[in-house]
Design a protein around this motif. Sequence first.
Motif, PDB file in Angstrom:
ATOM      1  N   VAL A 182      60.502  21.924  44.959  1.00  0.00           N
ATOM      2  CA  VAL A 182      60.246  20.556  44.510  1.00  0.00           C
ATOM      3  C   VAL A 182      60.324  20.447  42.988  1.00  0.00           C
ATOM      4  O   VAL A 182      59.586  21.118  42.264  1.00  0.00           O
ATOM      5  N   LYS A 183      61.211  19.577  42.510  1.00  0.00           N
ATOM      6  CA  LYS A 183      61.356  19.322  41.076  1.00  0.00           C
ATOM      7  C   LYS A 183      60.547  18.083  40.680  1.00  0.00           C
ATOM      8  O   LYS A 183      59.907  17.453  41.513  1.00  0.00           O
ATOM      9  N   LYS A 184      60.620  17.709  39.420  1.00  0.00           N
ATOM     10  CA  LYS A 184      59.740  16.672  38.878  1.00  0.00           C
ATOM     11  C   LYS A 184      59.807  15.352  39.644  1.00  0.00           C
ATOM     12  O   LYS A 184      58.784  14.726  39.878  1.00  0.00           O
ATOM     13  N   ARG A 185      60.979  14.891  39.998  1.00  0.00           N
ATOM     14  CA  ARG A 185      61.122  13.580  40.636  1.00  0.00           C
ATOM     15  C   ARG A 185      61.142  13.675  42.158  1.00  0.00           C
ATOM     16  O   ARG A 185      61.370  12.665  42.824  1.00  0.00           O
ATOM     17  N   GLU A 186      60.856  14.847  42.697  1.00  0.00           N
ATOM     18  CA  GLU A 186      61.028  15.072  44.125  1.00  0.00           C
ATOM     19  C   GLU A 186      59.702  15.169  44.876  1.00  0.00           C
ATOM     20  O   GLU A 186      58.630  15.031  44.292  1.00  0.00           O
ATOM     21  N   PHE A 187      59.838  15.443  46.176  1.00  0.00           N
ATOM     22  CA  PHE A 187      58.683  15.442  47.069  1.00  0.00           C
ATOM     23  C   PHE A 187      58.685  16.679  47.969  1.00  0.00           C
ATOM     24  O   PHE A 187      59.733  17.224  48.305  1.00  0.00           O
ATOM     25  N   TYR A 188      57.497  17.063  48.351  1.00  0.00           N
ATOM     26  CA  TYR A 188      57.344  18.112  49.353  1.00  0.00           C
ATOM     27  C   TYR A 188      57.212  17.441  50.711  1.00  0.00           C
ATOM     28  O   TYR A 188      56.424  16.501  50.894  1.00  0.00           O
ATOM     29  N   ASN A 189      57.995  17.929  51.674  1.00  0.00           N
ATOM     30  CA  ASN A 189      57.959  17.400  53.037  1.00  0.00           C
ATOM     31  C   ASN A 189      57.494  18.504  53.989  1.00  0.00           C
ATOM     32  O   ASN A 189      58.313  19.249  54.541  1.00  0.00           O
ATOM     33  N   PRO A 190      56.187  18.627  54.214  1.00  0.00           N
ATOM     34  CA  PRO A 190      55.677  19.712  55.077  1.00  0.00           C
ATOM     35  C   PRO A 190      56.100  19.575  56.529  1.00  0.00           C
ATOM     36  O   PRO A 190      56.035  20.545  57.296  1.00  0.00           O
ATOM     37  N   TRP A 191      56.567  18.386  56.918  1.00  0.00           N
ATOM     38  CA  TRP A 191      56.922  18.148  58.321  1.00  0.00           C
ATOM     39  C   TRP A 191      58.258  18.781  58.688  1.00  0.00           C
ATOM     40  O   TRP A 191      58.583  18.896  59.876  1.00  0.00           O
ATOM     41  N   TRP A 192      59.012  19.176  57.706  1.00  0.00           N
ATOM     42  CA  TRP A 192      60.300  19.855  57.955  1.00  0.00           C
ATOM     43  C   TRP A 192      60.041  21.159  58.715  1.00  0.00           C
ATOM     44  O   TRP A 192      60.654  21.433  59.769  1.00  0.00           O
ATOM     45  N   GLU A 193      59.137  21.961  58.203  1.00  0.00           N
ATOM     46  CA  GLU A 193      58.773  23.202  58.902  1.00  0.00           C
ATOM     47  C   GLU A 193      58.142  22.904  60.256  1.00  0.00           C
ATOM     48  O   GLU A 193      58.374  23.621  61.239  1.00  0.00           O
TER      49      GLU A 193
END
Length: 337
Positions: A241-252
């Motif tokens: 995850v970079k500055k303008r991005e998001f973490y999507n835990p639902w992918w895993e």
Amino acid sequence: MKKSFLLLALLALVFAPAKAQGSQRDLYSVAFYNMENLFDTIHDINKDDAEFLPGGRYDWGTRKYTSKLKRLAQVLTELSRNKVPQGPAFIGVAEIENSRVLDDLLKQPGMEQYRYIHYEGPDKRGIDCALLYDPLQYEITTTKLVPSEPFQGDTVHPTRGFLIVEGMLAGEKLSVIVNHWPSRGAESPVRIHAARQVRALTDSLRSEDKRMKIIVMGDLNDDPMDESLAVLGARKYPKEVKKREFYNPWWETLEDMGVGTLVYRGKWNLFDQILLNRNLLKAKKNRLRYDHHEVFMRDYLFQQDGQYKGTPLRTHGGRNWLDGYSDHLPTIIYLRK
């Protein structure tokens, strides 16, 4: 003198545990739930709600509506309570018809702590998003509904806008955008168009305050690995995850564990997602940050027999009233401070 000292010592022993327990409140939760057609029994002008009226396709009436409210309240009052007794600080919801259904929902037992943010949107069917929130946990500062721009000039099918709420959680600024992107009846580019709009909104929030903690939640009608989520900047692993991005835990959750929130065309999908920006991953010690997540599952939320055994127990199967909950399962994110 000795008696006074003993009395003070006893008082300290009595009150110290209670004080310590109160100071250990460090876990918070937020949730999302698509309520699957929460319509009342009254016709709203300029809304295509005929199916959910007495005598309509679903022969919707007081008995069914009352049961639907009771079912949904059962779910909402159990979300995260086994880990966070106070329940979620806020819950994004989708597929609600109007403020009347929200008023009726909050009158259900156990829902008294919540208030709501809702704006009437332009959706053809008349379904909107809203945010239920506990004012003792989440202090609202500003709210607005940003309309969704038409895709390639299409003004025939206006869709749900983006509900933006800014507030304070655990003493820190936290903004949430509640979404319900166009359904799978539309092609992928329509949802990519929605993702670009949300990306612009989150960039705008970040430009106001680079330390702003941002959550994007909703029924995105796409899975975590689909192109629209890549356009939004949602990544599978925190380290990506970079500055303008998001973490999507639902992918895993979906890809590696096979756990979803709804069954679409015979397979599990996970459209109901809660994304977190990098400020909720890289927070310093004693600051609010992501801890873990879960798809909320209880036996009563699933069909127990028949052709669709093991799938979410929805309100209707075809035209048959199943007296269920929703065709979606709720999702929960836990934050620790």
